[in-house]
Scaffold this motif. Structure first.
Motif, PDB file in Angstrom:
ATOM      1  N   SER C 211      33.977  34.305  13.146  1.00 20.09           N
ATOM      2  CA  SER C 211      34.502  33.142  12.429  1.00 20.09           C
ATOM      3  C   SER C 211      34.574  33.371  10.933  1.00 20.09           C
ATOM      4  O   SER C 211      35.191  32.593  10.223  1.00 20.09           O
ATOM      5  N   SER C 212      33.973  34.436  10.438  1.00 21.60           N
ATOM      6  CA  SER C 212      34.210  34.749   9.031  1.00 21.60           C
ATOM      7  C   SER C 212      34.508  36.225   8.843  1.00 21.60           C
ATOM      8  O   SER C 212      34.163  36.815   7.831  1.00 21.60           O
ATOM      9  N   ALA C 213      35.221  36.774   9.803  1.00 16.14           N
ATOM     10  CA  ALA C 213      35.572  38.197   9.747  1.00 16.14           C
ATOM     11  C   ALA C 213      36.962  38.382   9.147  1.00 16.14           C
ATOM     12  O   ALA C 213      37.908  37.696   9.531  1.00 16.14           O
ATOM     13  N   ILE C 240      38.959  30.266  11.712  1.00 13.51           N
ATOM     14  CA  ILE C 240      37.948  30.836  10.820  1.00 13.51           C
ATOM     15  C   ILE C 240      37.180  29.708  10.149  1.00 13.51           C
ATOM     16  O   ILE C 240      37.614  28.562  10.129  1.00 13.51           O
TER      17      ILE C 240
END
Lengths: 343, 343, 343, 343
Positions: C211-213, C240
């Protein structure tokens, strides 16, 4: 583009330069810092023959094409910027200054009571908002220019310099008359009409970091003011936007030592707005002092329950809590070889 | 769901309870903390008649339906968790512990040299990675289980407890044998297979915050371990993801006092990975100590230039810099009424 | 490091190469894609003389030192990856595939009802979770391996291939036996123990973006699988983390055309988890189809009110809503010169 | 606070109300929308006896105490806001409008060439910046008010309405005279001096979302304008700040259907600034049309290589690419039962 004039450049030569560069697509300003004279060029520059300019004997240098910040960089003023503040000064790498006060100018009695308490606790300046930027138009937005006047009167009474926010370029002149430091709030860090106007005066500016601004963008905003002629600027870290909700914002404390290497401007930390929780103000204020902050902005109120914006009560210290904090700051500062500014 | 057994509940009653609740859609675990006995129920719970259970005389209480965290909350263990660490201990609200070492276990000579230097500088534990999670499979991923063994040997030689990361649930048993503390890295905070396995052992766990995890999510990850039976957990703030690029991550230092109010677990700060810049490690380590961190994780290397991952050289302190830092920490801790743990 | 063998390299030469490179600090894998043979080297590489290796006649090439991704890049397989999926296929740049089903495997009757409805609405595959990663250990975490078996049975009954998440490397083998596609969830995108194990099988993997890649990190995670020997991977954008709270996550739809230029892997969009709101699933599904998604992952349930996780009811479509959506997708796809995969 | 007057309220009664509420700590405005009359109260309200006011026969209603947005909410104008735009209109839920043009007003010949091309491609309005907010003061900041005049002349020549950004409240009057729509840029969404001034005119405003503003904050900014008397507002999603760097910003496309449920204002999407990549403009423009955007803002230039800000060349379409895009939009819109506005 920044053109530095030679020490022997005449006024006629400067005027000639300005005429040569005159174009509606750029703005020129003469600025003088550190005994050096510059003409700054904002806007169109591609048609300017930099190398030809650089050959003029009365021109000392012409900046690189992609220069983004110059005056605010450490290298420009290695000694650090010093901003006079009442009987003391806010200085990059200097003694710690504490600026305290209520979030908002409300009535005279309340402001005076808090101001006296803040003064007697040992703070160096009084901060209170007369113009309050808000997320809803139906919220209290401050009492406006009458509040600035009241703040100036109260500041004079308790002999503290005063700091307050200006939102509108049309209020800058009034702010310059009534205040010791003009604050630019986080919502206006990218308000270039306001920044530009602040460049035309000499009054110190406390520039708060936008809540999602990179440090380079904060420096860019400061350079907007500086390129107009005003380098009396302090930068303020007040928490950045993040995904967590335990604190109102996320205090980016490593910004303090990081900025120290980037700029000669004093660095202020506002733990009250960063955390939004009075129980976190003390540890974060101490941590900020140890990390090298030059000043702290602390919200204080004699009677938080009476505040017009009740939400802010959660972050305001009581006067005796401020006093305790100053005592603890003194001890912690000593441990890192620093001290509180004299008040 | 958490079912607390009465002090007089018999083993037969516990077994009967487990049989009654047996269902492939949930997992049960018996846990004992603070002299209290619990059966934890992970998974399906809607078919369980909570009020009927609560009426059994040998059941002390049944948790609220929407309980998210319980064992890791401050209220469960007001005295604070204490994790034995060699000759000292890592304790919530206790003396400051310094865990230091190279990012990665490389060869024996290098590790031993750094370990000795770390020991003589006064650190309390040795940290080095044998399994290294990376963003590319073609980067060095550590020497693996042989590295764990080497670390254990070197730790024994220099008489320092050792800390290292485990990535795979299949390596947890080996880690429990060789290490004093098992680290869960930021990339694995939500790896529930790993967390679940760590709940089945009693070895202390150093749980790093995911780089975009809210504090409640960090506590939720700790509760995953605790609900299985292991409450020997320390939490570690190591920088969160933000939009700025001046530091590798953004150290969220106000997480320290915020977590202190939420949990009884010790709180560790890793300024090396948070900032990625050795010039920021010192101020942020001091600030963390003042903000109340129980331990610091500091990257140290005798010869940064030789590191297999050259990028990490930028954040590793030299041994004499660690020594300086420990001296400064001592002074700053005194100023806030704390001290370094004995080493 | 990636070493490509020449077409005429013998097995003996390959073995010799592996012996020459054997070291606990690296892992080697033989992989074969596109009729080409490679030996991949994870871990230590600085001691390998790349230029000398490159001179061997039976070695076609040796990768650049700082290579991060190779097999997953567009250039490696310009024709695009094709993943067989029941009677159809999931192909980069191919016809649109719809994968639908309930969030969670619950009981057989419910799953079969939804599976039949999904099938008759025209979906191409059935997705349901048996292992559910959660933020609290006390939430329902799925029925586990019995759920995988049930899903496989139901899939066989309704003649739909089945997709489900695996969390633990120890469950990969079982997943490979029972499932048509193994899903890696957003919380496990950086779980390298899991990724590594998935590289040892040949079963297709649906890899969800953390989700924060960043997209490069997503590709790095895919390369972890590919470097072990499994290039049957589809990437999935599922929203995200952002600062807004109107939707559960923020669907990053421009990731679809951006990824298309970076990789040959099929690209899946999950509007259900991205938005968390069924009223936004339809417009976002249509938008994703137009933006070029190769497949959609849509949450569907015959009786949302009965769901074990009531929160998910907010995002589940009813079967007739899925049918409507498929009809609209067909029209919109035609407008951009595409079509639905045959079901 | 919002006080709605009864239809039979007299002017004297309104004046009396205003006198009764007069206080430096609040601002009052009379606004008329939908045939209803209101007095809006910004600022202090705690001393106002709401229930007593509500009892007056000539007062229809008094808003709730904590009201944040009212006029911009869907419920206030269920039919949707309609903004006239040359020969067409920008309408919430209406036909798709395309606003196109160069990032910046440069010279007359260039602007006219692009304007003609944009017109002939079928766009409905011409957008170009005369005042350009920038991150460095030394970058080109637009040609200023002469640029507004030039834009107005060119718009008249090619018979297209014109849109341009105003940064300074002191330029609002000029903008209102020369432009058809005044744009508020992303850096000024929280510039309340500017928003307040825009509330005093009736010219339509295109309000861009701040790059880290929640949707509720965007609506709050619109309400600032509306509470002053100007409800001719369109909202624009132009990409939000995220951690990824593949696109300049992250286009939050689900904001379109989400906003549709929250507000009656038309919703514009700017795929050019959101992505910063011309190869992504086409798919994102099509996706936005399908997701329900009322208008698109597309950057177009006849000769990108000549642009003063070369960075922007990366996102500008050529006129023939705009033409292609409009043709594709037409087909895609038909598929979802919509069409392009007549041009």
């Amino acid at each position: 583009m920044i053109i530095e004039l030679s020490p022997h450049a005449t006024d006629d030569q400067t005027v000639a330069l300005e005429q040569r560069l005159a174009d509606p697509r750029r703005r020129l300003a003469r600025v003088e810092y550190e005994g050096r004279r510059f003409v700054t060029v904002s806007g169109l520059r591609d048609d300017i023959d930099r190398s030809r300019l650089a050959q003029e004997r009365w021109i000392a240098s012409v900046s690189d094409a992609d220069l983004k910040t110059f005056f605010v960089r450490s290298s420009f003023r290695p000694g650090g910027t010093v901003i006079p503040l009442g009987r003391t000064e806010l200085r990059a790498g200097g003694d710690l200054v504490v600026i305290a006060g209520p979030c908002t100018v409300e009535d005279e009695a309340g402001l005076l009571a808090t101001a006296k308490a803040v003064r007697s606790a040992g703070a160096h300046a009084l901060r209170a908002g007369a113009f309050k930027p808000r997320t809803s138009p139906y919220n209290f937005q401050g009492v406006g220019s009458s509040g600035l006047r009241l703040l100036a009167e109260v500041g004079a009474k308790v002999q503290l310099p005063v700091v307050s926010e200006i939102l509108d370029p049309r209020d800058v002149q009034l702010g310059a008359e009534l205040l010791d430091v003009i604050q630019v709030g986080t919502r206006n860090m990218t308000n270039q009409a306001l920044l530009g106007t602040l460049g035309t005066i000499r009054k110190p500016v406390l520039l708060k970091r936008g809540s999602s601004a990179r440090l380079e963008e904060l420096l860019g905003a400061a350079e907007f003011i500086a390129s107009g002629g005003n380098l009396n600027i302090a930068l303020c870290e007040r928490g950045i936007q993040s995904f967590d909700t335990v604190t109102r914002n996320t205090l980016d404390l490593s910004a303090v030592p990081a900025l120290r290497q980037m700029t000669h401007l004093p660095i202020v930390v506002d733990p009250s707005h960063a955390t939004g929780r009075k129980d976190l103000v003390r540890p974060m204020a101490l941590a900020a002092a140890v990390a090298g902050a030059d000043a702290l902005l602390i919200e204080v109120h004699v009677d938080p329950a009476s505040m017009v914006r009740p939400g802010d009560a959660a972050q305001a210290l009581l006067p005796h809590e401020l006093e305790d904090l100053l005592r603890q700051l003194e001890i912690v500062l000593t441990a890192v070889g620093r001290k509180l500014a004299r008040s």
